[in-house]
Design an enzyme around this catalytic site. Structure first.
Site, PDB file in Angstrom:
ATOM      1  N   GLU A   1      43.116  51.765  67.857  1.00  0.00           N
ATOM      2  CA  GLU A   1      42.418  53.129  68.321  1.00  0.00           C
ATOM      3  C   GLU A   1      42.935  54.343  67.654  1.00  0.00           C
ATOM      4  O   GLU A   1      43.752  54.301  66.906  1.00  0.00           O
ATOM      5  CB  GLU A   1      42.818  53.200  69.878  1.00  0.00           C
ATOM      6  CG  GLU A   1      42.078  52.352  70.794  1.00  0.00           C
ATOM      7  CD  GLU A   1      40.464  52.985  71.132  1.00  0.00           C
ATOM      8  OE1 GLU A   1      40.274  54.139  70.546  1.00  0.00           O
ATOM      9  OE2 GLU A   1      39.871  52.719  72.227  1.00  0.00           O
TER      10      GLU A   1
ATOM     11  N   ARG B   1      47.071  57.041  82.453  1.00  0.00           N
ATOM     12  CA  ARG B   1      47.831  57.419  81.229  1.00  0.00           C
ATOM     13  C   ARG B   1      46.695  58.116  80.462  1.00  0.00           C
ATOM     14  O   ARG B   1      45.688  57.916  80.512  1.00  0.00           O
ATOM     15  CB  ARG B   1      48.411  56.032  80.237  1.00  0.00           C
ATOM     16  CG  ARG B   1      46.995  55.378  79.899  1.00  0.00           C
ATOM     17  CD  ARG B   1      47.115  53.934  79.140  1.00  0.00           C
ATOM     18  NE  ARG B   1      46.007  53.157  78.960  1.00  0.00           N
ATOM     19  CZ  ARG B   1      45.120  53.250  78.194  1.00  0.00           C
ATOM     20  NH1 ARG B   1      45.189  54.388  77.410  1.00  0.00           N
ATOM     21  NH2 ARG B   1      44.173  52.296  77.926  1.00  0.00           N
TER      22      ARG B   1
ATOM     23  N   ASN C   1      44.571  58.449  77.089  1.00  0.00           N
ATOM     24  CA  ASN C   1      43.804  57.827  76.327  1.00  0.00           C
ATOM     25  C   ASN C   1      43.591  58.448  75.007  1.00  0.00           C
ATOM     26  O   ASN C   1      44.388  58.875  74.392  1.00  0.00           O
ATOM     27  CB  ASN C   1      42.431  57.178  77.062  1.00  0.00           C
ATOM     28  CG  ASN C   1      41.753  56.154  76.483  1.00  0.00           C
ATOM     29  OD1 ASN C   1      42.555  55.140  75.908  1.00  0.00           O
ATOM     30  ND2 ASN C   1      40.385  56.093  76.540  1.00  0.00           N
TER      31      ASN C   1
ATOM     32  N   ASN D   1      37.316  59.695  76.421  1.00  0.00           N
ATOM     33  CA  ASN D   1      37.248  59.044  75.069  1.00  0.00           C
ATOM     34  C   ASN D   1      36.863  60.077  74.222  1.00  0.00           C
ATOM     35  O   ASN D   1      37.365  61.038  73.902  1.00  0.00           O
ATOM     36  CB  ASN D   1      36.263  57.676  75.000  1.00  0.00           C
ATOM     37  CG  ASN D   1      37.477  56.639  74.980  1.00  0.00           C
ATOM     38  OD1 ASN D   1      38.211  56.548  74.239  1.00  0.00           O
ATOM     39  ND2 ASN D   1      36.937  55.495  75.767  1.00  0.00           N
TER      40      ASN D   1
ATOM     41  N   ASP E   1      32.630  54.714  72.787  1.00  0.00           N
ATOM     42  CA  ASP E   1      34.308  54.698  72.778  1.00  0.00           C
ATOM     43  C   ASP E   1      34.719  56.003  71.987  1.00  0.00           C
ATOM     44  O   ASP E   1      34.370  57.159  72.259  1.00  0.00           O
ATOM     45  CB  ASP E   1      34.668  53.512  72.285  1.00  0.00           C
ATOM     46  CG  ASP E   1      36.329  53.354  72.724  1.00  0.00           C
ATOM     47  OD1 ASP E   1      36.995  54.322  72.762  1.00  0.00           O
ATOM     48  OD2 ASP E   1      36.541  52.178  72.685  1.00  0.00           O
TER      49      ASP E   1
END
Ligand code: CA
Length: 297
Positions: A18, A101, A103, A149, A199
């Protein structure tokens, strides 16, 4: 390889690769494996790939105006001096929300670090979008976020685009670069059912959006003014997670992907899942330099 000019930059088996981002000063690409808690770096000067095991969940990484890179680790903003391997916490959000958490995250043109959270269980809109200001104060910007995202800003610094993945939409906001305020939320792009979920995201020098399609086997270029899909880089992997322009001319599109969510049978059909790919645009498309975190305190 399915797409012409698409190749493997680094063959690895990231669980959740990522957060690709190009550092135009150090001429390297950073990316993370969120689940393995590993920060990766590909140095374009010598082609060397190295990494640091940070541990915990590692949401994203940005370059800063100093020697440090800034990480999202669990629910904290953390500074890292790569050479000294030293870490220090800059701030924490949602101290009482242990199931959440950080991202994805990205810096705005003024050097604020925007970062969103999500419930690790992916069970509802229990996350938020935050902004770490240059003086290290933290401001909550949005509530009721499910999976925070992609984030980008236009070259005129007047519009911010943002993705909360399960909505299948890209939202546009009027952006005030002097204060960091966002107003006038509207839908810029809607991703259709058959194309996966939006995403990670980057922006090119024509203010078009390049979106990684989770479950969609592609990175696609979208026009946020018309909502139209303009171009697609077909991928040999399904879980496409992020993209960033890099290279000397910012015309190489680096693409991350994941093995998460794939059965052993699916993985046997996607042996390259988790690797870092690069799509050579041959100068047809160019990115813009990534914004750096500009600490003032
Ligand atoms: Ca992501």
């Amino acid at each position: 390889m399915r797409t012409e000019n698409l190749s493997i930059a680094v063959e690895i088996q990231s669980t959740l690769g990522e957060g690709s981002i190009w550092d135009d000063q150090r001429k390297c690409l950073y990316w993370v494996d969120i689940y393995q808690g590993i920060l990766h770096r590909l140095d374009s000067k010598n082609g060397k790939h190295d990494s640091i095991e940070v541990g915990g969940f590692l949401g994203s990484v940005v370059p800063s105006a100093s020697e440090e890179v800034i990480l999202l680790n669990n629910r904290s903003f953390v500074g890292l001096d790569w050479e000294k391997k030293s870490f220090h916490t800059l701030g924490e959000v949602e101290k009482d929300l242990e199931g959440n958490r950080f991202n994805d995250g990205k810096c705005d043109p003024a050097g604020r670090y925007w970062a969103g959270t999500m419930p690790q269980a992916e069970d509802g809109p229990f996350g938020g979008l935050y902004c770490l200001h240059p003086d290290l104060s933290i401001e909550k910007k949005l509530d009721n976020i499910s999976i925070s995202n992609g984030l980008v800003w236009t070259t005129d610094k007047k519009t911010m685009y943002y993705i909360d993945t399960p909505t299948k939409e890209v939202w546009a906001f009027d952006f005030d670069n002097s204060t960091g305020s966002i107003t006038n939320k509207r839908v810029a792009v809607t991703i259709s059912e058959s194309e996966g979920f939006p995403d990670g995201m980057t922006i090119d020098n024509e203010n078009k959006l390049w979106i990684a399609h989770w479950g969609g086997y592609q990175v696609a270029r979208w026009d946020p003014e018309t909502g139209e899909k303009l171009f697609s880089v077909k991928m040999p992997v399904s879980q496409v997670t992020s993209c960033a322009f890099g290279g000397e001319k910012l015309d190489q599109l680096y693409i991350t992907c994941a093995r998460k969510g794939l059965s052993n049978e699916a993985l046997s059909k996607e042996p390259l899942a988790g690797s870092l790919f690069v799509y050579d645009t041959k100068g047809k498309y160019k990115g813009v330099p990534a914004n750096r975190f500009k600490r003032v305190s």
